[in-house]
Design a protein around this motif. Sequence first.
Motif, PDB file in Angstrom:
ATOM      1  N   GLU A   1      -3.886  19.255   7.009  1.00 33.51           N
ATOM      2  CA  GLU A   1      -4.658  19.340   8.247  1.00 33.51           C
ATOM      3  C   GLU A   1      -5.416  18.030   8.500  1.00 33.51           C
ATOM      4  O   GLU A   1      -5.497  17.552   9.632  1.00 33.51           O
ATOM      5  N   ILE A   2      -5.956  17.451   7.416  1.00 34.69           N
ATOM      6  CA  ILE A   2      -6.778  16.253   7.591  1.00 34.69           C
ATOM      7  C   ILE A   2      -5.923  15.005   7.763  1.00 34.69           C
ATOM      8  O   ILE A   2      -6.154  14.188   8.638  1.00 34.69           O
ATOM      9  N   THR A   3      -4.915  14.858   6.888  1.00 35.86           N
ATOM     10  CA  THR A   3      -4.180  13.591   6.865  1.00 35.86           C
ATOM     11  C   THR A   3      -2.824  13.678   7.540  1.00 35.86           C
ATOM     12  O   THR A   3      -2.236  12.651   7.855  1.00 35.86           O
TER      13      THR A   3
ATOM     14  N   HIS B   1      -3.691   5.715  -6.442  1.00 34.44           N
ATOM     15  CA  HIS B   1      -3.061   4.398  -6.450  1.00 34.44           C
ATOM     16  C   HIS B   1      -3.414   3.611  -5.199  1.00 34.44           C
ATOM     17  O   HIS B   1      -3.691   2.415  -5.284  1.00 34.44           O
ATOM     18  N   THR B   2      -3.409   4.275  -4.036  1.00 31.24           N
ATOM     19  CA  THR B   2      -3.796   3.526  -2.835  1.00 31.24           C
ATOM     20  C   THR B   2      -5.257   3.115  -2.927  1.00 31.24           C
ATOM     21  O   THR B   2      -5.611   2.014  -2.532  1.00 31.24           O
TER      22      THR B   2
ATOM     23  N   LEU C   1       0.842  -1.198   0.000  1.00 29.33           N
ATOM     24  CA  LEU C   1       0.000   0.000   0.000  1.00 29.33           C
ATOM     25  C   LEU C   1       0.879   1.250   0.000  1.00 29.33           C
ATOM     26  O   LEU C   1       0.618   2.210  -0.724  1.00 29.33           O
ATOM     27  N   TYR C   2       1.936   1.199   0.805  1.00 26.90           N
ATOM     28  CA  TYR C   2       2.788   2.393   0.929  1.00 26.90           C
ATOM     29  C   TYR C   2       3.766   2.491  -0.232  1.00 26.90           C
ATOM     30  O   TYR C   2       4.193   3.578  -0.597  1.00 26.90           O
TER      31      TYR C   2
ATOM     32  N   SER D   1      -1.451   8.932   2.663  1.00 26.71           N
ATOM     33  CA  SER D   1      -1.534   7.734   3.500  1.00 26.71           C
ATOM     34  C   SER D   1      -2.817   7.671   4.294  1.00 26.71           C
ATOM     35  O   SER D   1      -2.796   7.278   5.455  1.00 26.71           O
ATOM     36  N   ILE D   2      -3.926   8.066   3.703  1.00 25.64           N
ATOM     37  CA  ILE D   2      -5.154   8.015   4.493  1.00 25.64           C
ATOM     38  C   ILE D   2      -5.809   6.655   4.387  1.00 25.64           C
ATOM     39  O   ILE D   2      -6.434   6.184   5.326  1.00 25.64           O
ATOM     40  N   SER D   3      -5.630   5.976   3.245  1.00 30.61           N
ATOM     41  CA  SER D   3      -6.247   4.664   3.097  1.00 30.61           C
ATOM     42  C   SER D   3      -5.414   3.608   3.804  1.00 30.61           C
ATOM     43  O   SER D   3      -4.187   3.644   3.758  1.00 30.61           O
ATOM     44  N   VAL D   4      -6.081   2.691   4.439  1.00 33.92           N
ATOM     45  CA  VAL D   4      -5.436   1.459   4.881  1.00 33.92           C
ATOM     46  C   VAL D   4      -6.284   0.333   4.319  1.00 33.92           C
ATOM     47  O   VAL D   4      -7.412   0.565   3.871  1.00 33.92           O
TER      48      VAL D   4
END
Lengths: 303, 556
Positions: free
Chosen positions: B307-309, B238-239, B224-225, B316-319
């Motif tokens: 501010e959000i992520t 892409h994530t 993912l990363y 990198s917000i998706s896991v």
Amino acid sequence: METLLAITSIMFFPAGLSLIFSGMLYEWADRKLVARFQNRVGPRWFQPLADTIKLLAKEEIQPLGVNQALFFGLPVVALSGALTAALYVPIFGIQPAYSFPGDLIVTLYLLSLLTMCMGLAGWNSASRFSIVGATRTLTQLFAYEAPFLLALLGPAMAADSWQIGKIVAYTESHWMIVLQPVGFVIALIGLMGKLELPPFDAPEAETEIVAGALTEYSGRGLALFHIGRSVEMVIGVSLVTAFYLGGLGNPLIFLAKSLGLLLVMAFLQSVLVRLRIDQTVGMWWRAGAILALLQILALIVLK
Amino acid sequence: MNTEARLQRAKDALAPFTRETFAPETNRLDVVIDAGDLTKATAAMLAADCGYLSAITGLDLGVEAGYMEALYHFCDAAAVTSLRVRLSREGQPEIDSVADQVPVASFYERELSEMLGVTVVGTPDPTHLFLPDDWPDGVFPNRRDFKIEDAAPVERDVPKIPEQGRMGNKFIVPIGPQHPALKEPGHFEFAVDGEIITGARMRLGYVHRGIEKATEQRNWIQNLYLLERICGICSHTHTSAYAMGVEKLAQVEVSPRALAIRELIAGMERIHSHLLWLGVVAHEAGFDTLFMYSWRDRETIMNLLEEITGNRVNYSISVLGGVKQDIGPAESKSIHKAMDYLEERIRYYLDIVSTDAMFLQRTRGIGTMTRDEAILYGALGPTARASGLVRDVRLDSPYGAYKHFPISIVTDERGDLEAKFAVRLKELLVTCFTIRTLVDNLPAGDLTVRFPRKVPAGETVSRVEAPRGEAFYFIKSEGGESPTRIKIRTPSLCNWTSVLNKAVGHQLADMPMMISGMDPCFSCNDRMVTVRRKNGSQTMSWFDLRAYGIEKYKSR
């Protein structure tokens, strides 16, 4: 004594060092104004000087396959042409150092020398970007030169003289910007073309041909061309100010006027998109030259 | 027409060539055909209007299976039909080229042949696409028995790149790999006659990092990363595509809230990408003022993302199984505030690019691509939509939260640069609206769900609309802790054909704008394989690099 005076006037004032430094100040003012218009901070006041010193100190790389004499000689000729032109122009509202009937034409051709040298330098550099750049530089020269000349001839005809000193004396009592507004606009835009400022910067459009004719220049040669360019800016701005904005008058007021002109130029540079070379040529010949001719015609008829 | 009907249509069209069919997922149809039937099957697919060739995946089934497969994925709205051509692992298997029917396939075929070792018979250009010119013969990274030791570079003359248009005895202006017009390395050669371009060619692959191959050595979470770093601009695309595909394989249901937050971030990413594009193209046109202004306003969205992520580039917000950060009242307030500002600015820019006479001189009628040409060249994303061709995965095959928060599509019929500006800027306004809707109506739910360490065996196709167009992911798992194969096809690759074909006849001065007009992303394009140079090591410490530079300078 005569010789000493001549040397002084070429080396220090009005040409020479004082002109080079004022060229740097004008360049800084121009860059700073454009930067402010573009919402940037812009350079500090000594940046052009620092750039020049840095360039002069750097190694000069000579590309393979160039004519050495031309490669090193052209920057010198270009700068000396611009400096010589300054002798006939009222810089900072002070009477020109030398004057003779017809010096207007000589000055204009001395100013074109810089552009010609850049074109030749590009052609001599044997680099593809330089050759395209040189072609564009020279093409553009043929586009703006005639209208620019005609625009400066307007005041000359009104003053009945081709001597800068006499024209300036006449314009002091006649604001040519009011009497010949078309000529003023053409002169101003022609000056921007001469200095290759946006939107007439196709000859050095970095996104296409890197740095145009000067791509292969580095170090001293590049510095000399840059100095020549800023000297030309001082001369050009002074000439247009003296011709169209009420002559010489008080040196301080003259300086304020030329800075005002610089402000207008910086504004135009910021808001206009770069023209393609065919658009530049088309604009000058279709609009610029015809308008300038019409104004000259009107002058002849009205006189 | 629904997806089943579309799949049935493809099935009917392929009936004469079918050896075997299976349906791995509800929206997919896999048809096994003979290698000899490929060109006929492709023609039948195109004739029956069963979508466009979206990607070719080269798949090695391993030494035990004894064969390889080339997968030709045709996308038709949500339906994905894959032609599976079985190829022998022995020697140099051959396959016929379809590039005469689908011009953009020549890129895919070059990739297939250099990565999998398949000779594509009749492809217009058999040279390397991504791999370096000194890559050894007979070494193919996508084969399962590939060893990095085999990939030592060999000395050879650089092959000539075939030309498009008249090139012969001409004055050639090279652009790149290092050039002020390019923000990333690529190489273009334009043959000019005066200022008019008579020929164009291109070489890609300067930013290989071997990401596709590298995924096979990392586990599902690490990937993912890794995949996020394919592109600095559309990292979230892409994530999203990867996470979506892997979640499908693992049969994990992600909460609606997490999906909505993913769409929210994707919208912000689109704003950031399009504003960046606006500045770049303005700069190419020599309009630095617009460049400075649009990048200043882009800071708003960058700050918001930070501010959000917590990050500005790789958010990198998706896991796997959800998202990391929630949108609270404080965040939604700042999102609304930012949208207020951005909407006003975007309207202003839209006004400038559609009314400024000097600017229109540089954009109107430049690089005009008709709808038919866009279909032929396989254009995607805003490039296609500016020619009136509606290709948008968000609409064709709504994924994630796009089912519940649909977007409206912006198209333009004109197909020139002006239309590209209009489409992208109007798309920004739509995106701003979508973001507001999302923030106000975030569904409830957990942020993450439990995700298994091992993913069940299977294959999936995951398509996501990146700011530049459709990003295509093919993910194959064999039930282990890491994927067997991940194939990525990014939108930039598809749009190149249109630019190169349109270059001839234009002025040199228009080229930087035309190239940037499709918003190319070289990093997305080039990502395939590790490049090893003569000294054996590809990493150099700062001190080594400095010493190397000094030594090189002294030895001149």
